[in-house]
Design an enzyme around this catalytic site. Structure first.
Site, PDB file in Angstrom:
ATOM      1  N   SER A 108      -6.107 -11.416   7.160  1.00 10.52           N
ATOM      2  CA  SER A 108      -6.526 -12.458   6.213  1.00 10.52           C
ATOM      3  C   SER A 108      -6.010 -12.131   4.792  1.00 10.52           C
ATOM      4  O   SER A 108      -5.598 -12.772   3.716  1.00 10.52           O
ATOM      5  CB  SER A 108      -8.033 -13.150   6.325  1.00 10.52           C
ATOM      6  OG  SER A 108      -8.663 -11.920   5.933  1.00 10.52           O
ATOM      7  N   ASN A 109      -6.294 -10.882   4.528  1.00 13.16           N
ATOM      8  CA  ASN A 109      -5.907 -10.390   3.144  1.00 13.16           C
ATOM      9  C   ASN A 109      -4.220 -10.361   2.809  1.00 13.16           C
ATOM     10  O   ASN A 109      -3.628 -10.519   1.772  1.00 13.16           O
ATOM     11  CB  ASN A 109      -6.247  -8.763   2.797  1.00 13.16           C
ATOM     12  CG  ASN A 109      -7.725  -8.744   2.255  1.00 13.16           C
ATOM     13  OD1 ASN A 109      -8.180  -8.964   1.273  1.00 13.16           O
ATOM     14  ND2 ASN A 109      -8.678  -8.319   3.462  1.00 13.16           N
ATOM     15  N   MET A 115      -5.716   0.262   9.975  1.00 14.12           N
ATOM     16  CA  MET A 115      -6.858   1.059  10.376  1.00 14.12           C
ATOM     17  C   MET A 115      -6.730   2.568  10.683  1.00 14.12           C
ATOM     18  O   MET A 115      -7.366   3.123  11.256  1.00 14.12           O
ATOM     19  CB  MET A 115      -7.328   0.342  11.633  1.00 14.12           C
ATOM     20  CG  MET A 115      -7.910  -1.105  11.265  1.00 14.12           C
ATOM     21  SD  MET A 115      -9.156  -1.202   9.754  1.00 14.12           S
ATOM     22  CE  MET A 115     -10.708  -0.533  10.725  1.00 14.12           C
ATOM     23  N   ARG A 116      -5.683   3.186   9.928  1.00 17.06           N
ATOM     24  CA  ARG A 116      -5.147   4.484  10.314  1.00 17.06           C
ATOM     25  C   ARG A 116      -5.219   5.096   9.224  1.00 17.06           C
ATOM     26  O   ARG A 116      -4.689   4.726   8.044  1.00 17.06           O
ATOM     27  CB  ARG A 116      -3.983   4.581  11.107  1.00 17.06           C
ATOM     28  CG  ARG A 116      -4.191   3.977  12.622  1.00 17.06           C
ATOM     29  CD  ARG A 116      -2.997   3.971  13.345  1.00 17.06           C
ATOM     30  NE  ARG A 116      -3.318   3.239  14.640  1.00 17.06           N
ATOM     31  CZ  ARG A 116      -3.870   3.725  15.615  1.00 17.06           C
ATOM     32  NH1 ARG A 116      -4.431   4.843  15.749  1.00 17.06           N
ATOM     33  NH2 ARG A 116      -4.043   2.909  16.653  1.00 17.06           N
ATOM     34  N   LEU A 117      -5.599   6.427   9.186  1.00 22.57           N
ATOM     35  CA  LEU A 117      -5.411   7.513   7.905  1.00 22.57           C
ATOM     36  C   LEU A 117      -4.218   7.701   7.977  1.00 22.57           C
ATOM     37  O   LEU A 117      -3.450   8.196   9.005  1.00 22.57           O
ATOM     38  CB  LEU A 117      -6.459   8.408   8.021  1.00 22.57           C
ATOM     39  CG  LEU A 117      -7.993   8.300   7.515  1.00 22.57           C
ATOM     40  CD1 LEU A 117      -8.478   9.474   7.793  1.00 22.57           C
ATOM     41  CD2 LEU A 117      -7.994   7.770   6.132  1.00 22.57           C
ATOM     42  N   ASN A 126      -5.163   0.475  -1.446  1.00 25.50           N
ATOM     43  CA  ASN A 126      -5.999  -0.207  -0.206  1.00 25.50           C
ATOM     44  C   ASN A 126      -7.076  -0.905  -0.692  1.00 25.50           C
ATOM     45  O   ASN A 126      -7.549  -1.021  -1.955  1.00 25.50           O
ATOM     46  CB  ASN A 126      -6.654   1.093   0.585  1.00 25.50           C
ATOM     47  CG  ASN A 126      -7.283   0.456   1.900  1.00 25.50           C
ATOM     48  OD1 ASN A 126      -6.844  -0.297   2.534  1.00 25.50           O
ATOM     49  ND2 ASN A 126      -8.571   1.325   1.959  1.00 25.50           N
ATOM     50  N   HIS A 162     -11.001  -2.117   0.273  1.00 27.50           N
ATOM     51  CA  HIS A 162     -12.275  -1.442   1.059  1.00 27.50           C
ATOM     52  C   HIS A 162     -13.383  -2.302   0.745  1.00 27.50           C
ATOM     53  O   HIS A 162     -13.922  -2.674  -0.290  1.00 27.50           O
ATOM     54  CB  HIS A 162     -12.489   0.011   0.758  1.00 27.50           C
ATOM     55  CG  HIS A 162     -13.733   0.565   1.719  1.00 27.50           C
ATOM     56  ND1 HIS A 162     -13.334   0.945   2.899  1.00 27.50           N
ATOM     57  CD2 HIS A 162     -15.055   0.712   1.311  1.00 27.50           C
ATOM     58  CE1 HIS A 162     -14.570   1.244   3.432  1.00 27.50           C
ATOM     59  NE2 HIS A 162     -15.557   1.186   2.593  1.00 27.50           N
TER      60      HIS A 162
END
Ligand code: GRF
Length: 211
Positions: A17-18, A91-93, A114, A116
């Site tokens: 959605s972002n 969803m990963r670093l 990012n 958050h």
């Protein structure tokens, strides 16, 4: 001084959605940027449909190992050459080795952003709306920040508060939070790309200073 319209690459793992809000802001002329490509680690991500809808080149690079996944993404990114990476529910670093490819020696940071769903440094990590809801705070919020090698600990670009109302459920809080995210992310990116800024030390951390 006229600033060029930057090419960005969007990375997302889920609903997107972002990503949609960013693509729509660009289309509506509220964000001066061009999405040169979209990358995901998740072949089932709904965000893939959004890339198709906005005719954005889409690259699905499933995760087997981190090294393999990142090197596949890098080979796409080296060809597309976006100036900025925009993480939108990715969803990963990202490893330091990967981030080094986006190091800006003048600004001394990575050109990676990012969003958050909390007022960092509160509630870093996964499920931040849930963390805030379960903790019982009366206010939480959303943060757009530069990405560094830690988890959700880069310099803050923009923040917006979000009240947790007495009759909220986690679902109603998340829905209001997401709509706040959709506004804040495009506004913050526009500011970052159009205004003059630098980084200054703040204790053992750094912060964005607008000039
Ligand atoms: C958002 O809450 C974002 O802040 C977090 O992951 C979620 C992604 O949502 N990093 P969506 O895929 O953009 O709908």
């Amino acid at each position: 001084m006229t600033k060029l319209i930057p090419d960005i690459a969007v990375l997302a793992s889920g609903t997107g959605s972002n990503f949609r809000a960013i693509a729509q802001s660009i289309k509506d002329g509220r964000l001066a940027a061009n999405v040169s490509c979209f990358l995901t680690d998740n072949p089932d991500a709904k965000a893939i449909e959004i890339a198709k809808e906005f005719a954005i080149p889409c690259f699905v690079e499933p995760f087997s190992t981190k090294q393999d996944h990142e090197s596949r993404m890098l080979s796409v990114l080296r060809k597309r050459k976006p100036k900025w990476l925009v993480l939108a529910g990715y969803m990963r670093l990202l490893t330091k080795n990967f981030l080094e490819n986006f190091y800006d020696a003048e600004k001394t940071c990575y050109r990676v952003v990012n969003i958050h769903p909390s007022l960092l440094p509160a509630f870093p990590g996964k499920d931040a709306y849930r963390q805030a809801f379960e903790y019982g705070v009366q206010w939480t919020g959303v943060t757009v920040h530069l990405v560094s090698t830690g988890c959700d600990d880069g310099a803050v670009i923009a923040q917006s508060p979000l009240e947790i109302r007495p009759n909220d459920t986690l679902a109603s809080l998340t829905a209001r939070g997401l709509s706040l995210e959709h506004q804040l992310y495009s506004q913050a990116l526009q500011k970052l790309f159009r205004e003059t800024w630098g980084l200054e030390s703040a204790g053992d951390r750094r912060r964005v200073v607008w000039k």
